[in-house]
Write an enzyme that holds these catalytic residues in place. Structure first.
Site, mmCIF file in Angstrom:
data_model
loop_
_atom_site.group_PDB
_atom_site.id
_atom_site.type_symbol
_atom_site.label_atom_id
_atom_site.label_comp_id
_atom_site.label_asym_id
_atom_site.label_seq_id
_atom_site.Cartn_x
_atom_site.Cartn_y
_atom_site.Cartn_z
ATOM 1 N N TYR A 1 -27.317 -80.455 20.102
ATOM 2 C CA TYR A 1 -28.034 -81.230 19.082
ATOM 3 C C TYR A 1 -28.632 -82.508 19.664
ATOM 4 O O TYR A 1 -28.048 -83.088 20.575
ATOM 5 C CB TYR A 1 -27.092 -81.594 17.938
ATOM 6 C CG TYR A 1 -26.552 -80.433 17.162
ATOM 7 C CD1 TYR A 1 -27.073 -79.138 17.290
ATOM 8 C CD2 TYR A 1 -25.484 -80.608 16.280
ATOM 9 C CE1 TYR A 1 -26.548 -78.084 16.572
ATOM 10 C CE2 TYR A 1 -24.958 -79.554 15.549
ATOM 11 C CZ TYR A 1 -25.492 -78.295 15.702
ATOM 12 O OH TYR A 1 -24.965 -77.258 14.983
ATOM 13 N N SER B 1 -26.108 -73.710 7.392
ATOM 14 C CA SER B 1 -27.355 -73.397 6.677
ATOM 15 C C SER B 1 -27.105 -72.962 5.239
ATOM 16 O O SER B 1 -27.722 -72.002 4.763
ATOM 17 C CB SER B 1 -28.160 -72.321 7.416
ATOM 18 O OG SER B 1 -28.777 -72.838 8.553
ATOM 19 N N GLY C 1 -30.319 -72.856 3.608
ATOM 20 C CA GLY C 1 -31.392 -72.069 4.207
ATOM 21 C C GLY C 1 -32.536 -72.923 4.736
ATOM 22 O O GLY C 1 -33.699 -72.736 4.348
ATOM 23 N N PHE C 2 -32.200 -73.856 5.666
ATOM 24 C CA PHE C 2 -33.194 -74.777 6.252
ATOM 25 C C PHE C 2 -33.915 -75.583 5.168
ATOM 26 O O PHE C 2 -35.073 -75.960 5.331
ATOM 27 C CB PHE C 2 -34.230 -74.029 7.093
ATOM 28 C CG PHE C 2 -33.684 -73.390 8.336
ATOM 29 C CD1 PHE C 2 -32.462 -73.765 8.872
ATOM 30 C CD2 PHE C 2 -34.405 -72.392 8.977
ATOM 31 C CE1 PHE C 2 -31.965 -73.173 10.024
ATOM 32 C CE2 PHE C 2 -33.919 -71.789 10.134
ATOM 33 C CZ PHE C 2 -32.692 -72.184 10.651
ATOM 34 N N GLY C 3 -33.247 -75.813 4.058
ATOM 35 C CA GLY C 3 -33.843 -76.605 2.988
ATOM 36 C C GLY C 3 -34.655 -75.808 1.989
ATOM 37 O O GLY C 3 -35.079 -76.335 0.951
ATOM 38 N N THR C 4 -34.874 -74.520 2.268
ATOM 39 C CA THR C 4 -35.684 -73.716 1.342
ATOM 40 C C THR C 4 -34.990 -73.575 -0.014
ATOM 41 O O THR C 4 -35.662 -73.448 -1.046
ATOM 42 C CB THR C 4 -35.969 -72.321 1.916
ATOM 43 O OG1 THR C 4 -34.727 -71.635 2.155
ATOM 44 C CG2 THR C 4 -36.749 -72.408 3.223
ATOM 45 N N LEU C 5 -33.645 -73.612 -0.020
ATOM 46 C CA LEU C 5 -32.915 -73.449 -1.277
ATOM 47 C C LEU C 5 -32.814 -74.759 -2.068
ATOM 48 O O LEU C 5 -32.054 -74.842 -3.025
ATOM 49 C CB LEU C 5 -31.531 -72.851 -1.009
ATOM 50 C CG LEU C 5 -31.575 -71.365 -0.651
ATOM 51 C CD1 LEU C 5 -30.238 -70.881 -0.100
ATOM 52 C CD2 LEU C 5 -31.983 -70.529 -1.862
ATOM 53 N N GLY D 1 -35.789 -75.610 -3.112
ATOM 54 C CA GLY D 1 -36.989 -75.281 -3.867
ATOM 55 C C GLY D 1 -38.205 -76.084 -3.454
ATOM 56 O O GLY D 1 -39.307 -75.867 -3.981
#
Length: 346
Positions: free
Chosen positions: A53, A234, A237-241, A243
């Site tokens: 990281y 995750s 989900g890489f921030g997709t969840l 929205g």
């Protein structure tokens, strides 16, 4: 906050774990320090990092995140308040600037010594193998290719011997695996069963979220029957969840916007599923982020849910998910969507 223990140990950890992989790239050192202050004040005592990281991995930024954490320990004196987890990088084209010897004895020793120095600590509570050495699963690939041939020779006994020596020296307390398969998990566990002087893998850090529940296929049974705890990464989900990528204009500073190669949760089926999950959350008066994280928190094989954030506002919302109880109507709705669009993100 709610707490559990690393399986088969007396190490008490918060069920929410603070992920750190954005510090040094998407987040400044000052912001990373502020996140640690905030999380600890909210009862989060479990921090997860890695020598790789921040991500995406970059030679010029190698291990900067560990250095940021180390300076926070010195500044605050809070080392004893934190259960600290880190990882040795696995093989891969994106890690060749670190080393090319995988988990050979010298590589493990060098990696541990380097992490201890950067983290400015005498010991690591949980030391993990970031990826398998052998060619097996990777991001975007669902299964093992039976026709593939790699040149990996089974060295699991040797790996555990080296980790045992590091435990005996007091440099690490417990060990775990990450991004592993059912075969890999059982292979490590069986080795330490047969050779009881070897350390036991206590945790497995794998992706788990509404769009990727592949852990349930094989590994969940291993986790429950063998008492090896999932550290779910995750969960958003890489921030997709959250929205935030469902609108026509993606957020300028979002991870998927900045690093479009992180697209495993952005395919057509994943977006369709995300829209359904967002509608379900709205119907019940929750944000999608709250519902997504609260779902992960319900899993019986979970030891801790690794959350990450680029702002204190996000961090506050994510930590607060521990206090949300999802009613059966939401859980049933989640299963209905999952059965319609199962695991769209490999």
């Amino acid at each position: 906050m709610k707490y559990t223990r690393l399986p088969n140990t007396n190490i008490r950890v918060s069920k929410i774990c603070l992920g750190t992989m954005t510090w040094g790239r998407q987040n400044s050192e000052e912001e990373g320090h502020a996140q640690m202050d905030f999380a600890l004040d909210k009862g989060v005592n479990f921090f997860d990092t890695a020598e790789l990281y921040p991500v995406p991995a970059k030679k010029e930024l190698y291990a900067v995140t560990e250095e940021i954490i180390g300076r926070w320990f010195v500044k605050t004196g809070n080392r004893e308040k934190v259960v600290l987890a880190t990882k040795i990088a696995g093989n891969g084209d994106y890690t060749k600037f670190i080393r090319t010897t995988g988990f050979a004895k010298d590589a493990l020793i060098t990696a541990v010594e380097g992490s201890l120095k950067r983290l400015q600590t005498d010991y690591i509570d949980l030391y993990q193998l970031h990826w398998p050495e052998r060619d097996t699963n990777y991001f975007g690939k669902r299964g093992y290719d039976a026709d593939q041939h790699d040149f990996w020779e089974d060295n699991i006994h040797q790996v555990l011997e080296t980790l045992r020596d590091l435990v005996q020296q007091g440099k690490i307390r417990e060990v775990g695996i990450s991004n592993e398969t059912p075969w890999g998990a059982m292979r490590y566990l069986e080795e330490s069963k047969v050779h009881q002087d070897l350390p036991r893998m206590q945790t497995i850090q794998n992706p788990y979220n509404l769009l990727n529940r592949l852990f349930e296929v094989g590994l969940s049974e291993v986790a429950m029957r063998e008492r090896i705890g999932l550290l779910a990464y995750s969960p958003m989900g890489f921030g997709t969840l959250s929205g935030k990528y469902l609108g026509e204009v993606p957020p300028r500073k979002g991870r998927v916007t900045l690093f479009p190669q992180y697209n495993r949760y952005s395919n057509e089926n994943a977006v369709a599923a995300t829209r359904k999950y967002a509608a379900l959350a709205e119907e019940h008066g929750l944000s999608l982020a709250q519902m997504a994280l609260a779902f992960v928190n319900t899993r019986p094989f979970l030891t801790s849910n690794i959350i990450g954030a680029t702002s204190l506002e996000q961090l506050d919302e994510n930590i607060a998910s521990i206090n949300i109880t999802l009613p059966n109507t939401i859980l049933e709705g989640i299963e209905e969507i999952h059965n319609t669009i199962p695991n769209p993100s490999p």
